[in-house]
Design a protein around this motif. Structure first.
Motif, PDB file in Angstrom:
ATOM      1  N   PHE A 120       0.813  -1.224   0.000  1.00  0.00           N
ATOM      2  CA  PHE A 120       0.000   0.000   0.000  1.00  0.00           C
ATOM      3  C   PHE A 120       0.846   1.275   0.000  1.00  0.00           C
ATOM      4  O   PHE A 120       0.310   2.378   0.171  1.00  0.00           O
ATOM      5  CB  PHE A 120      -0.944   0.010   1.208  1.00  0.00           C
ATOM      6  CG  PHE A 120      -2.135  -0.896   1.061  1.00  0.00           C
ATOM      7  CD1 PHE A 120      -3.103  -0.636   0.105  1.00  0.00           C
ATOM      8  CD2 PHE A 120      -2.282  -2.011   1.869  1.00  0.00           C
ATOM      9  CE1 PHE A 120      -4.208  -1.466  -0.036  1.00  0.00           C
ATOM     10  CE2 PHE A 120      -3.380  -2.845   1.743  1.00  0.00           C
ATOM     11  CZ  PHE A 120      -4.346  -2.578   0.785  1.00  0.00           C
ATOM     12  N   GLU A 121       2.155   1.105  -0.185  1.00  0.00           N
ATOM     13  CA  GLU A 121       3.082   2.242  -0.288  1.00  0.00           C
ATOM     14  C   GLU A 121       2.973   3.168   0.927  1.00  0.00           C
ATOM     15  O   GLU A 121       2.882   4.387   0.809  1.00  0.00           O
ATOM     16  CB  GLU A 121       2.835   3.018  -1.588  1.00  0.00           C
ATOM     17  CG  GLU A 121       3.053   2.166  -2.833  1.00  0.00           C
ATOM     18  CD  GLU A 121       2.851   2.939  -4.131  1.00  0.00           C
ATOM     19  OE1 GLU A 121       2.116   3.957  -4.110  1.00  0.00           O
ATOM     20  OE2 GLU A 121       3.431   2.535  -5.151  1.00  0.00           O
ATOM     21  N   LYS A 140      -5.513   3.277   4.300  1.00  0.00           N
ATOM     22  CA  LYS A 140      -4.501   2.238   4.070  1.00  0.00           C
ATOM     23  C   LYS A 140      -4.043   1.619   5.387  1.00  0.00           C
ATOM     24  O   LYS A 140      -3.858   0.401   5.488  1.00  0.00           O
ATOM     25  CB  LYS A 140      -3.299   2.818   3.318  1.00  0.00           C
ATOM     26  CG  LYS A 140      -3.591   3.228   1.884  1.00  0.00           C
ATOM     27  CD  LYS A 140      -2.367   3.864   1.245  1.00  0.00           C
ATOM     28  CE  LYS A 140      -2.631   4.344  -0.172  1.00  0.00           C
ATOM     29  NZ  LYS A 140      -1.441   4.960  -0.783  1.00  0.00           N
ATOM     30  N   LEU A 163      -9.242   5.932  -1.319  1.00  0.00           N
ATOM     31  CA  LEU A 163      -8.071   5.254  -1.867  1.00  0.00           C
ATOM     32  C   LEU A 163      -7.787   5.745  -3.285  1.00  0.00           C
ATOM     33  O   LEU A 163      -8.704   5.957  -4.079  1.00  0.00           O
ATOM     34  CB  LEU A 163      -8.289   3.740  -1.901  1.00  0.00           C
ATOM     35  CG  LEU A 163      -8.386   3.009  -0.555  1.00  0.00           C
ATOM     36  CD1 LEU A 163      -8.551   1.505  -0.800  1.00  0.00           C
ATOM     37  CD2 LEU A 163      -7.164   3.275   0.318  1.00  0.00           C
ATOM     38  N   LYS A 166      -4.323   3.175  -7.607  1.00  0.00           N
ATOM     39  CA  LYS A 166      -3.370   2.084  -7.416  1.00  0.00           C
ATOM     40  C   LYS A 166      -3.677   1.292  -6.151  1.00  0.00           C
ATOM     41  O   LYS A 166      -3.636   0.055  -6.138  1.00  0.00           O
ATOM     42  CB  LYS A 166      -1.944   2.621  -7.364  1.00  0.00           C
ATOM     43  CG  LYS A 166      -0.892   1.527  -7.320  1.00  0.00           C
ATOM     44  CD  LYS A 166       0.520   2.074  -7.426  1.00  0.00           C
ATOM     45  CE  LYS A 166       1.543   0.941  -7.425  1.00  0.00           C
ATOM     46  NZ  LYS A 166       2.936   1.458  -7.497  1.00  0.00           N
ATOM     47  N   ALA A 167      -4.004   1.991  -5.059  1.00  0.00           N
ATOM     48  CA  ALA A 167      -4.344   1.313  -3.807  1.00  0.00           C
ATOM     49  C   ALA A 167      -5.635   0.517  -3.952  1.00  0.00           C
ATOM     50  O   ALA A 167      -5.768  -0.585  -3.402  1.00  0.00           O
ATOM     51  CB  ALA A 167      -4.469   2.336  -2.677  1.00  0.00           C
ATOM     52  N   SER A 168      -6.603   1.055  -4.693  1.00  0.00           N
ATOM     53  CA  SER A 168      -7.849   0.325  -4.946  1.00  0.00           C
ATOM     54  C   SER A 168      -7.576  -0.970  -5.702  1.00  0.00           C
ATOM     55  O   SER A 168      -8.136  -2.026  -5.376  1.00  0.00           O
ATOM     56  CB  SER A 168      -8.821   1.190  -5.744  1.00  0.00           C
ATOM     57  OG  SER A 168      -9.240   2.308  -4.999  1.00  0.00           O
ATOM     58  N   THR A 170      -4.764  -2.619  -5.713  1.00  0.00           N
ATOM     59  CA  THR A 170      -4.066  -3.510  -4.784  1.00  0.00           C
ATOM     60  C   THR A 170      -5.050  -4.211  -3.860  1.00  0.00           C
ATOM     61  O   THR A 170      -4.963  -5.420  -3.634  1.00  0.00           O
ATOM     62  CB  THR A 170      -3.046  -2.713  -3.947  1.00  0.00           C
ATOM     63  OG1 THR A 170      -2.059  -2.150  -4.819  1.00  0.00           O
ATOM     64  CG2 THR A 170      -2.350  -3.600  -2.924  1.00  0.00           C
TER      65      THR A 170
END
Length: 237
Positions: A120-121, A140, A163, A166-168, A170
């Protein structure tokens, strides 16, 4: 994994959940949708033991949330629609606090925190105070906290709000991977395209009642889920 039997919840004289029944199987992603005020969040809060209810019962992995709430809570992870968390802690302190509650040993927690924070960076921000986090960063963090004890049932209320794309992406991949290992997922969302593509089965709630329930194909037929949903709730406007 999850069985809701004749669930009824009142606020005063108003029934906000009316004789609700549904099941979620092992390794299944179940989408729970409805308009604002339909009863989604109230149902979820009853499921996780935040709200008492007036009739019926809820079973998680065979245990009643009324009769054995502690065992039920050991088997679930819950992410609310708004990530209200302890802002005077650092991200890492918060994750260790959650890991302590679920009695996760240091080696295991360190591995999982590292894995999910990388995904999740958020790894570089874990030593910062949560008060400095954006809404998306808090989302996150609570996702990581929910995943580190590898729950048998993951319950999410609007998990994609806040989110980034990219997080979505992931999170969607993680949800799919978790179900391969037997975890069940119950989530509510207003993002109907995500529900349609991600879920095995869905239920639509209207005025506290389940108005349709089944596989995605059974519910939507030859239409889009959005079209079916709008047709079911149009008389409320």
């Amino acid at each position: 994994m999850l069985r809701i039997e004749n669930l009824t919840k009142k606020f005063g004289d108003k029934k906000v959940i009316d004789n609700l029944e549904l099941e979620v199987q092992d390794g299944e992603i179940f989408g729970f949708i409805g308009h604002n005020g339909a009863g989604k969040t109230t149902t979820i809060k009853c499921m996780v033991g935040i709200l008492e209810f007036d009739a019926g019962n809820i079973y998680i992995n065979g245990n009643s949330i009324k009769e054995n709430p502690m065992q039920c809570k050991k088997d679930i992870a819950y992410i609310p629609d708004n990530p209200d968390i302890y802002e005077n802690l650092t991200g890492m302190s918060y994750l260790n606090f959650i890991a302590d509650i679920f009695e996760i040993d240091k080696k295991t927690r360190d591995e999982r925190i590292s894995q999910y924070a990388e995904a999740f960076e958020l790894k570089e921000q874990l030593q910062d105070l949560i008060s400095s986090y954006s809404h998306g960063m808090k989302q996150k963090l609570v996702l990581i906290s929910a995943l580190i004890h590898q729950p048998k049932l993951l319950i999410l209320d609007e998990p994609f709000v806040g989110l980034d794309p990219k997080a979505s992406f992931t999170l969607k991949n993680m949800m799919k991977e978790m179900t391969k290992n037997g975890t069940s997922i119950f989530f509510s969302s207003h993002v109907l395209e995500v529900v349609e593509k991600l879920c095995d089965r869905i239920g639509i709630i209207k005025e506290g009642k389940l108005v349709t329930y089944g596989t995605v194909e059974q519910v939507k037929g030859n239409e889009s889920l959005e079209e079916v949903f709008l047709e079911l709730i149009k008389d409320e406007k």
